[in-house]
Design an enzyme around this catalytic site. Structure first.
Site, mmCIF file in Angstrom:
data_model
loop_
_atom_site.group_PDB
_atom_site.id
_atom_site.type_symbol
_atom_site.label_atom_id
_atom_site.label_comp_id
_atom_site.label_asym_id
_atom_site.label_seq_id
_atom_site.Cartn_x
_atom_site.Cartn_y
_atom_site.Cartn_z
ATOM 1 N N SER A 1 0.833 -1.195 0.000
ATOM 2 C CA SER A 1 0.000 0.000 0.000
ATOM 3 C C SER A 1 0.872 1.251 0.000
ATOM 4 C CB SER A 1 -0.893 -0.017 1.239
ATOM 5 O OG SER A 1 -1.730 1.098 1.235
ATOM 6 N N GLY A 2 0.583 2.194 -0.905
ATOM 7 C CA GLY A 2 1.354 3.431 -0.977
ATOM 8 C C GLY A 2 2.557 3.352 -1.895
ATOM 9 N N SER B 1 -5.440 6.094 -0.726
ATOM 10 C CA SER B 1 -5.352 4.638 -0.807
ATOM 11 C C SER B 1 -6.588 4.051 -1.493
ATOM 12 C CB SER B 1 -5.217 4.072 0.603
ATOM 13 O OG SER B 1 -5.081 2.688 0.554
ATOM 14 N N SER B 2 -6.366 3.184 -2.478
ATOM 15 C CA SER B 2 -7.501 2.521 -3.144
ATOM 16 C C SER B 2 -8.034 1.452 -2.202
ATOM 17 C CB SER B 2 -7.055 1.838 -4.435
ATOM 18 O OG SER B 2 -5.999 2.535 -5.044
ATOM 19 N N GLY C 1 -2.823 -2.917 -2.273
ATOM 20 C CA GLY C 1 -1.554 -3.564 -1.972
ATOM 21 C C GLY C 1 -1.532 -4.192 -0.596
ATOM 22 N N GLU D 1 -0.915 -4.894 3.085
ATOM 23 C CA GLU D 1 -0.876 -3.875 4.138
ATOM 24 C C GLU D 1 -0.923 -4.490 5.527
ATOM 25 O OE1 GLU D 1 -4.193 -1.333 3.117
ATOM 26 O OE2 GLU D 1 -5.627 -2.574 4.192
ATOM 27 N N ASN E 1 -1.331 5.927 3.154
ATOM 28 C CA ASN E 1 -1.461 6.562 1.851
ATOM 29 C C ASN E 1 -2.675 7.482 1.884
ATOM 30 O OD1 ASN E 1 -1.855 7.220 -0.827
ATOM 31 N ND2 ASN E 1 -1.822 5.121 -1.594
ATOM 32 N N THR F 1 -1.492 2.748 -8.178
ATOM 33 C CA THR F 1 -2.588 3.412 -8.878
ATOM 34 C C THR F 1 -2.061 4.507 -9.787
ATOM 35 O OG1 THR F 1 -4.050 2.869 -7.056
ATOM 36 C CG2 THR F 1 -4.777 4.622 -8.530
HETATM 37 N N1 LIG Z 1 5.437 8.078 -10.132
HETATM 38 C C1 LIG Z 1 5.111 8.908 -9.141
HETATM 39 N N2 LIG Z 1 5.515 10.189 -9.143
HETATM 40 C C2 LIG Z 1 5.196 11.035 -8.146
HETATM 41 N N3 LIG Z 1 4.470 10.686 -7.063
HETATM 42 C C3 LIG Z 1 4.036 9.418 -6.973
HETATM 43 C C4 LIG Z 1 4.325 8.454 -8.001
HETATM 44 N N4 LIG Z 1 3.765 7.284 -7.638
HETATM 45 C C5 LIG Z 1 3.154 7.512 -6.457
HETATM 46 N N5 LIG Z 1 3.296 8.791 -6.052
HETATM 47 C C6 LIG Z 1 2.765 9.417 -4.812
HETATM 48 O O1 LIG Z 1 2.464 8.386 -3.877
HETATM 49 C C7 LIG Z 1 1.095 8.404 -3.518
HETATM 50 C C8 LIG Z 1 0.592 6.979 -3.366
HETATM 51 O O2 LIG Z 1 0.583 6.339 -4.611
HETATM 52 P P1 LIG Z 1 -0.567 5.313 -5.031
HETATM 53 O O3 LIG Z 1 -0.412 5.017 -6.478
HETATM 54 O O4 LIG Z 1 -1.888 5.812 -4.567
HETATM 55 O O5 LIG Z 1 -0.172 4.026 -4.153
HETATM 56 P P2 LIG Z 1 -0.842 2.579 -4.148
HETATM 57 O O6 LIG Z 1 -1.906 2.569 -5.227
HETATM 58 O O7 LIG Z 1 0.280 1.649 -4.457
HETATM 59 O O8 LIG Z 1 -1.375 2.381 -2.776
HETATM 60 C C9 LIG Z 1 0.407 9.183 -4.614
HETATM 61 O O9 LIG Z 1 -0.734 9.864 -4.134
HETATM 62 C C10 LIG Z 1 1.465 10.168 -5.059
HETATM 63 O O10 LIG Z 1 1.484 11.289 -4.200
HETATM 64 MG MG LIG Z 2 -3.899 2.206 -5.101
#
Ligand SMILES: Nc1ncnc2c1ncn2[C@@H]1O[C@H](COP(=O)(O)OP(=O)(O)O)[C@@H](O)[C@H]1O
Ligand SMILES: [Mg+2]
Ligand SMILES: *[C@@H]1O[C@H](CO)[C@@H](O)[C@H](O)[C@H]1NC(C)=O
Ligand SMILES: *[C@@H]1O[C@H](CO)[C@@H](O)[C@H](O)[C@H]1NC(C)=O
Length: 592
Positions: free
Chosen positions: A163-164, A215-216, A438, A440, A212, A168
């Site tokens: 997670s984080g 977080s989805s 993810g 967690e 996060n 996404t």
């Molecule tokens: N490639 C990237 N560039 C800049 N910031 C990112 C990137 N990937 C993730 N982040 C930051 O991290 C945060 C969490 O990412 P997210 O995709 O929501 O995580 P996950 O879906 O794996 O839980 C996003 O809101 C963003 O602020």
């Molecule tokens: Mg996500």
């Protein structure tokens, strides 16, 4: 490994704070010696004891010349410290967040926006070979696109990580890539609509957790459809396991789904006046986490984005208002006070203001709703009884109803997005993108984390299968010299969860028992698995929790609530009252 090590060799030592520390050998080592004389990079001299049983020596460091390469498979030694060090050097020294590991792209979350996603970068990757360009999510997307177009094979991109980690965001960039390189011949806006599904799904399915801010809380698989000319013609998404419990409960520092805060931040707008909302602090379902704002996020502005995306998808103004009306009803339901009458009866006053607003917004009779919040129907073969319920059960029932309404609304939205994205012409091929919640682990982990981590365990199994097992079988078939990598097969952990008499089997069985409880289930888990399954454990100080050794980490789960959440029942009579609504269900595909 075992063997000799020469003076000057570089190795990695495990370290509690830094995970791995580099060290240099001060004296030759030959098999049989019980200690290694080493010097750390800061000059400290340490003696490292060799485990007399395993005789394992610390992992060797790669020559510096190899470090920083863009493909991990080019390293001489490929183990945990080598992987981490290589990724760190690329990221710290050069801000490179992407690295290949064969066909897999490894991404580091930079937590800041980098100028590497502009249209000119997309154009630079378009039509190129994966190996010729710097590692990038666009390179992976291009590879999928090319193989779909050239080899006529449908493709899928699987994004995984805790997670984080950035799943996404990566999935969105992949989708943006396809939308850019394959704009359709006609002016259908279909790419724009595919991208517009993101903000809606995030508003209704994402929330702030301690890990996060965005977080989805659901899994998503989206299939983008292409025609014979490789232009996007439509899309279809499937969602998995929305975290319903969040609608009624949030841990400290967490929030409910973004949309509730977006709505409260817009409650002053004339079109929402009738919903009698206030700020998010006023409602039980949005104030439990005690952190209603996210730094850098303006919920009122996000609401405009959500509404614009709905409109882009052809979901009309009246349906949108209906959606917000239902969300408002849920918020009012959270403030419906249930009063104790005796130990097993309770009541709601008919003039309870929040109940009245709830019923008005849902278009249902108030007295009946109040009655069925405090009573339930019991059916035997011969008779039907109406029984009062305790205050505790009434509150449970109320929350179950709120979760049910939200989940149905979420499902309705997904259906309507799918209708809006449906291809009008024949789809020839597709590229799928899988973005699930993810792995967690929190301070308190419950049924939701158990399901999420189980899903990740299954995904890891697929990964192992593709990256290690199949690859190794290929090498062996072609008799290429190759030492078998001893990868961690997580089949035993999956069996612990899903096999006969596994955790889920015992849970379902306990749910069927008339007197089943979280406690009796816990005892059955201990009796069946403790000391027999290396992946199962019991915390020393608790009789109501269990530990699973997942591939990513050990996680302790609290048993309380598992039965209730697994049964996931609502009071049927409450549903029957809702069915008396004066409103007709929103039409499918309206205003389109
Ligand atoms: N490639 C990237 N560039 C800049 N910031 C990112 C990137 N990937 C993730 N982040 C930051 O991290 C945060 C969490 O990412 P997210 O995709 O929501 O995580 P996950 O879906 O794996 O839980 C996003 O809101 C963003 O602020
Ligand atoms: Mg996500
Ligand atoms: C979460 O995602 C939405 C939609 O993409 C975005 O507008 C918002 O800024 C994100 N929030 C955070 C905290 O990153
Ligand atoms: C790819 O998927 C489409 C459906 O979108 C299907 O009709 C087609 O047969 C699939 N192609 C292959 C090679 O499996």
């Amino acid at each position: 490994f075992e063997g000799c090590l020469n003076f000057n060799a570089h190795v990695w030592l495990p370290d509690a704070a830094e995970v791995w520390k580099s060290a240099e050998l001060l004296k030759d080592y030959s098999p049989g010696d019980l200690t290694l004389s080493l010097q750390l990079e800061d000059g400290t001299v340490v003696e490292h004891n060799v485990d007399p049983k395993t005789k394992n020596l610390p992992p060797l460091r790669n020559p510096n010349i190899l470090v920083g390469e863009n493909d991990l498979t080019t390293l001489s030694y490929l183990h945990e410290p080598a992987v981490l060090h290589n990724l760190k050097v690329r990221f710290i020294d050069s801000k490179l967040i992407y690295t290949y590991c064969g066909i897999v792209l490894v991404a580091i979350n930079p937590y800041e926006s980098l100028p590497i996603y502009e249209a000119d970068i997309i154009n630079a990757y378009s039509g190129q070979n994966m190996g010729d360009m710097d590692p990038h999510i666009f390179a992976v997307a291009e590879e999928a696109y090319k193989q779909m177009a050239r080899d006529q094979i449908n493709q899928s991109i699987i994004v995984s990580g805790e997670s984080g980690a950035g799943k996404t965001v990566s999935a969105k960039y992949a989708m943006r890539y396809f939308a850019t390189v394959s704009s359709s011949s006609e002016e259908t806006n279909v790419e724009k609509r595919v991208l517009a599904s993101n903000p809606i799904m995030e508003a209704f399915g994402n929330a702030k957790t301690t890990r996060n801010d965005n977080s989805s809380r659901f899994g998503k698989y989206i299939e983008i459809g292409f025609n014979e000319d490789h232009c996007i013609v439509g899309a279809n998404m499937r969602t998995y396991l929305l975290e319903k419990s969040r609608v009624v409960f949030q841990a400290h520092g967490e929030r409910n789904y973004h949309i509730f805060y977006q709505l409260c931040a817009s409650s002053h707008l004339s079109e929402f006046k009738a919903f009698k909302l206030g700020c998010a602090d006023d409602f039980c379902y949005t104030n439990q986490g005690q952190g209603p704002v996210i730094d850098g996020v303006n919920d009122a502005k996000e609401m405009c984005n959500t509404r614009r995306a709905f409109s882009l998808l052809g979901i009309g103004e009246s349906d949108q208002v209906r959606i917000y009306q239902i969300l408002s009803a849920i918020l009012h339901l959270s403030n419906v006070d249930v009063k104790d009458q005796s130990s097993d009866t309770c009541s709601i006053l008919p003039d309870n203001a929040h109940l009245m607003v709830f019923c008005e917004l849902m278009g249902v009779p108030c007295e009946e709703m109040a009655h069925w919040l405090c009573h339930r129907k019991l059916q035997t073969i011969t008779e039907t009884f109406v029984k009062p319920v305790s205050k505790e059960n009434a509150v449970h029932g109320r929350d179950a109803l709120a979760k049910h309404i939200y989940a149905r609304l979420f499902g309705w939205i997904v259906n309507n997005i799918n209708n809006a994205l449906e291809s009008t012409v024949k789809q020839h091929s597709f590229i799928g993108v899988l973005d699930i919640y993810g792995f967690e682990t929190f301070d308190v982990n419950s049924f939701e984390q158990f399901c999420i981590n189980y899903a990740n365990e299954k995904l890891q199994q697929q990964f192992n299968l593709h990256v290690f097992k199949l690859e190794q079988e290929e090498y062996m078939k072609e008799e290429i010299p190759w030492t078998l990598i001893d990868f961690c097969d997580n089949k035993p952990c999956i069996n612990l969860i899903e096999a006969k008499l596994g955790i889920l089997d015992l849970l379902d069985e306990e749910c069927r028992m008339p007197k089943g409880s979280d406690d009796t289930w816990a005892q059955k888990l201990y009796n069946t698995h403790l000391k027999q399954n290396a992946y199962f454990d019991k915390p020393r100080l608790s009789n109501e929790a269990f530990i699973i050794h997942h591939f990513a980490d050990k996680v302790e789960y609290q048993c309380v609530g598992f039965l209730e959440k697994n049964k996931d029942t609502v009071n049927e009579e409450q549903i029957n009252v809702l069915k008396k609504t004066g409103f007709t269900a929103p039409r499918k595909n309206s205003c389109y």
